[in-house]
Motif scaffolding. Structure first.
Motif, PDB file in Angstrom:
ATOM      1  N   PHE A 138      46.745  38.354  41.585  1.00 11.21           N
ATOM      2  CA  PHE A 138      45.111  38.125  40.767  1.00 11.21           C
ATOM      3  C   PHE A 138      45.248  36.835  39.371  1.00 11.21           C
ATOM      4  CE2 PHE A 138      43.394  40.066  36.003  1.00 11.21           C
ATOM      5  CZ  PHE A 138      41.900  40.605  36.733  1.00 11.21           C
ATOM      6  N   LYS A 139      44.682  36.607  39.761  1.00 10.80           N
ATOM      7  CA  LYS A 139      44.020  35.027  39.352  1.00 10.80           C
ATOM      8  C   LYS A 139      43.059  35.080  38.349  1.00 10.80           C
ATOM      9  CE  LYS A 139      44.546  30.241  39.984  1.00 10.80           C
ATOM     10  NZ  LYS A 139      45.698  30.162  39.374  1.00 10.80           N
ATOM     11  N   LEU A 140      43.302  34.942  37.776  1.00  8.41           N
ATOM     12  CA  LEU A 140      42.799  34.461  36.326  1.00  8.41           C
ATOM     13  C   LEU A 140      42.893  33.421  35.249  1.00  8.41           C
ATOM     14  CD1 LEU A 140      39.578  36.179  34.690  1.00  8.41           C
ATOM     15  CD2 LEU A 140      41.403  37.912  33.411  1.00  8.41           C
ATOM     16  N   ASP A 141      41.473  32.883  35.624  1.00  8.36           N
ATOM     17  CA  ASP A 141      41.872  31.081  35.017  1.00  8.36           C
ATOM     18  C   ASP A 141      41.642  31.238  33.394  1.00  8.36           C
ATOM     19  OD1 ASP A 141      42.506  29.939  37.555  1.00  8.36           O
ATOM     20  OD2 ASP A 141      40.682  29.624  38.063  1.00  8.36           O
ATOM     21  N   ASP A 142      40.778  31.816  33.471  1.00  8.97           N
ATOM     22  CA  ASP A 142      39.748  31.551  32.077  1.00  8.97           C
ATOM     23  C   ASP A 142      40.765  32.423  31.314  1.00  8.97           C
ATOM     24  OD1 ASP A 142      37.054  30.703  32.289  1.00  8.97           O
ATOM     25  OD2 ASP A 142      37.322  32.114  33.828  1.00  8.97           O
ATOM     26  N   PHE A 143      41.783  33.059  31.296  1.00  8.72           N
ATOM     27  CA  PHE A 143      42.760  33.584  30.348  1.00  8.72           C
ATOM     28  C   PHE A 143      44.290  33.544  31.166  1.00  8.72           C
ATOM     29  CE2 PHE A 143      38.902  35.904  29.835  1.00  8.72           C
ATOM     30  CZ  PHE A 143      38.273  36.368  28.459  1.00  8.72           C
ATOM     31  N   ASN A 144      44.140  32.440  31.838  1.00 10.78           N
ATOM     32  CA  ASN A 144      45.726  32.027  32.450  1.00 10.78           C
ATOM     33  C   ASN A 144      46.713  33.143  32.310  1.00 10.78           C
ATOM     34  OD1 ASN A 144      44.377  29.091  32.080  1.00 10.78           O
ATOM     35  ND2 ASN A 144      45.214  29.888  29.173  1.00 10.78           N
ATOM     36  N   ILE A 145      46.292  34.020  33.738  1.00 12.23           N
ATOM     37  CA  ILE A 145      46.291  34.931  34.227  1.00 12.23           C
ATOM     38  C   ILE A 145      46.823  34.094  35.613  1.00 12.23           C
ATOM     39  CG2 ILE A 145      46.829  37.212  35.311  1.00 12.23           C
ATOM     40  CD1 ILE A 145      44.907  38.012  31.707  1.00 12.23           C
ATOM     41  N   ASN A 146      47.707  34.553  36.039  1.00 10.37           N
ATOM     42  CA  ASN A 146      48.244  34.732  37.705  1.00 10.37           C
ATOM     43  C   ASN A 146      49.321  35.457  38.134  1.00 10.37           C
ATOM     44  OD1 ASN A 146      48.600  34.552  40.363  1.00 10.37           O
ATOM     45  ND2 ASN A 146      49.394  32.005  40.323  1.00 10.37           N
ATOM     46  N   GLN A 147      49.083  36.992  38.517  1.00 11.95           N
ATOM     47  CA  GLN A 147      50.718  37.969  38.496  1.00 11.95           C
ATOM     48  C   GLN A 147      50.804  38.458  40.386  1.00 11.95           C
ATOM     49  OE1 GLN A 147      51.845  39.621  35.940  1.00 11.95           O
ATOM     50  NE2 GLN A 147      52.682  40.246  38.073  1.00 11.95           N
ATOM     51  N   LYS A 148      51.170  38.225  40.352  1.00 14.66           N
ATOM     52  CA  LYS A 148      51.754  38.826  41.994  1.00 14.66           C
ATOM     53  C   LYS A 148      52.452  40.020  41.879  1.00 14.66           C
ATOM     54  CE  LYS A 148      52.624  35.185  43.354  1.00 14.66           C
ATOM     55  NZ  LYS A 148      51.152  34.188  44.224  1.00 14.66           N
ATOM     56  N   ILE A 149      50.990  40.965  42.856  1.00 16.15           N
ATOM     57  CA  ILE A 149      51.449  42.099  43.092  1.00 16.15           C
ATOM     58  C   ILE A 149      51.532  42.394  44.485  1.00 16.15           C
ATOM     59  CG2 ILE A 149      50.340  44.484  43.005  1.00 16.15           C
ATOM     60  CD1 ILE A 149      48.368  41.995  41.450  1.00 16.15           C
ATOM     61  N   PRO A 150      53.105  42.848  44.878  1.00  8.42           N
ATOM     62  CA  PRO A 150      53.767  43.173  45.621  1.00  8.42           C
ATOM     63  C   PRO A 150      53.448  44.631  46.655  1.00  8.42           C
ATOM     64  CG  PRO A 150      55.370  42.443  44.103  1.00  8.42           C
ATOM     65  CD  PRO A 150      54.516  42.361  43.336  1.00  8.42           C
ATOM     66  N   LYS A 151      53.143  44.823  47.494  1.00  8.89           N
ATOM     67  CA  LYS A 151      52.560  46.097  48.197  1.00  8.89           C
ATOM     68  C   LYS A 151      54.245  47.019  48.305  1.00  8.89           C
ATOM     69  CE  LYS A 151      52.619  47.901  53.132  1.00  8.89           C
ATOM     70  NZ  LYS A 151      52.653  47.749  54.458  1.00  8.89           N
ATOM     71  N   GLY A 152      52.751  47.900  47.724  1.00 11.05           N
ATOM     72  CA  GLY A 152      53.665  49.068  47.621  1.00 11.05           C
ATOM     73  C   GLY A 152      53.413  49.586  45.784  1.00 11.05           C
ATOM     74  N   THR A 153      53.363  49.048  45.047  1.00 14.52           N
ATOM     75  CA  THR A 153      54.219  48.364  43.699  1.00 14.52           C
ATOM     76  C   THR A 153      53.322  48.336  43.061  1.00 14.52           C
ATOM     77  OG1 THR A 153      53.500  46.585  43.511  1.00 14.52           O
ATOM     78  CG2 THR A 153      55.738  46.786  43.814  1.00 14.52           C
ATOM     79  N   THR A 154      53.080  49.060  42.163  1.00 13.02           N
ATOM     80  CA  THR A 154      51.667  48.944  40.576  1.00 13.02           C
ATOM     81  C   THR A 154      52.604  47.729  39.696  1.00 13.02           C
ATOM     82  OG1 THR A 154      51.266  51.487  41.470  1.00 13.02           O
ATOM     83  CG2 THR A 154      50.699  50.199  38.536  1.00 13.02           C
ATOM     84  N   GLN A 166      35.140  34.924  36.534  1.00 12.87           N
ATOM     85  CA  GLN A 166      35.590  35.002  38.358  1.00 12.87           C
ATOM     86  C   GLN A 166      37.172  35.313  38.274  1.00 12.87           C
ATOM     87  OE1 GLN A 166      35.084  32.851  42.308  1.00 12.87           O
ATOM     88  NE2 GLN A 166      33.196  34.618  42.624  1.00 12.87           N
ATOM     89  N   PHE A 167      37.539  36.549  39.473  1.00  9.60           N
ATOM     90  CA  PHE A 167      38.933  36.871  39.910  1.00  9.60           C
ATOM     91  C   PHE A 167      39.165  36.723  40.855  1.00  9.60           C
ATOM     92  CE2 PHE A 167      37.824  40.984  37.887  1.00  9.60           C
ATOM     93  CZ  PHE A 167      38.113  41.548  39.250  1.00  9.60           C
ATOM     94  N   ARG A 168      40.260  36.232  41.499  1.00  7.74           N
ATOM     95  CA  ARG A 168      40.515  36.476  42.702  1.00  7.74           C
ATOM     96  C   ARG A 168      41.534  37.040  42.842  1.00  7.74           C
ATOM     97  NH1 ARG A 168      40.735  30.779  41.167  1.00  7.74           N
ATOM     98  NH2 ARG A 168      41.871  29.662  41.709  1.00  7.74           N
ATOM     99  N   CYS A 169      42.061  37.390  44.223  1.00 13.83           N
ATOM    100  CA  CYS A 169      43.302  37.367  45.496  1.00 13.83           C
ATOM    101  C   CYS A 169      44.421  35.714  45.164  1.00 13.83           C
ATOM    102  CB  CYS A 169      43.588  37.668  46.378  1.00 13.83           C
ATOM    103  SG  CYS A 169      45.434  38.309  47.147  1.00 13.83           S
ATOM    104  N   SER A 170      45.689  35.777  44.186  1.00 16.27           N
ATOM    105  CA  SER A 170      46.149  34.930  44.698  1.00 16.27           C
ATOM    106  C   SER A 170      47.119  34.555  45.279  1.00 16.27           C
ATOM    107  CB  SER A 170      46.880  34.496  43.018  1.00 16.27           C
ATOM    108  OG  SER A 170      47.208  35.685  43.011  1.00 16.27           O
TER     109      SER A 170
END
Length: 113
Positions: free
Chosen positions: A61-77, A91-95
């Motif tokens: 989850f990459k949200l540049d305007d708020f300096n967020i780039n978080q990995k979300i591994p399969k099967g996790t929350t 805009q946000f996008r998959c990173s």
């Protein structure tokens, strides 16, 4: 219930209704090649808590305007928290490359005044 605790409960309810000092919690599912929901609406000044679940693959989850780039591994929350301190449409996008449709895996955050 004492008068002090009744006042606290009333203040918390008031804050939650106005979004002031409230936490706006949104469940988001990530799967090839979409965010669900893909449109997130919050109010300026709210603390946003995204509870993000990767259903089928490693995602990000990459949200540049708020300096967020978080990995979300399969099967996790994973919980992503930030303050929506600026109004606008972002805009946000998959990173994390998740297949041929990865470049189209996008969503929109709307922060309203």
């Amino acid at each position: 219930m004492s008068a002090a605790s009744a006042r606290t409960v009333a203040q918390v309810a008031k804050d939650a209704g106005t979004g002031v000092q409230g936490i706006h919690e949104i469940q988001v599912t990530l799967r090839k090649f979409e965010f669900s929901p893909g449109l997130l609406r919050v109010r300026k000044g709210e603390q946003v808590k995204l509870i993000m679940a990767a259903a089928d693959h490693d995602h990000g989850f990459k949200l540049d305007d708020f300096n967020i780039n978080q990995k979300i591994p399969k099967g996790t929350t994973v919980v992503v928290e930030f303050t929506a301190d600026k109004a606008g449409t972002f805009q946000f996008r998959c990173s994390s490359v998740c297949g041929f449709g990865h470049r189209g895996m996008k969503g929109t955050l709307v922060v309203e005044e």
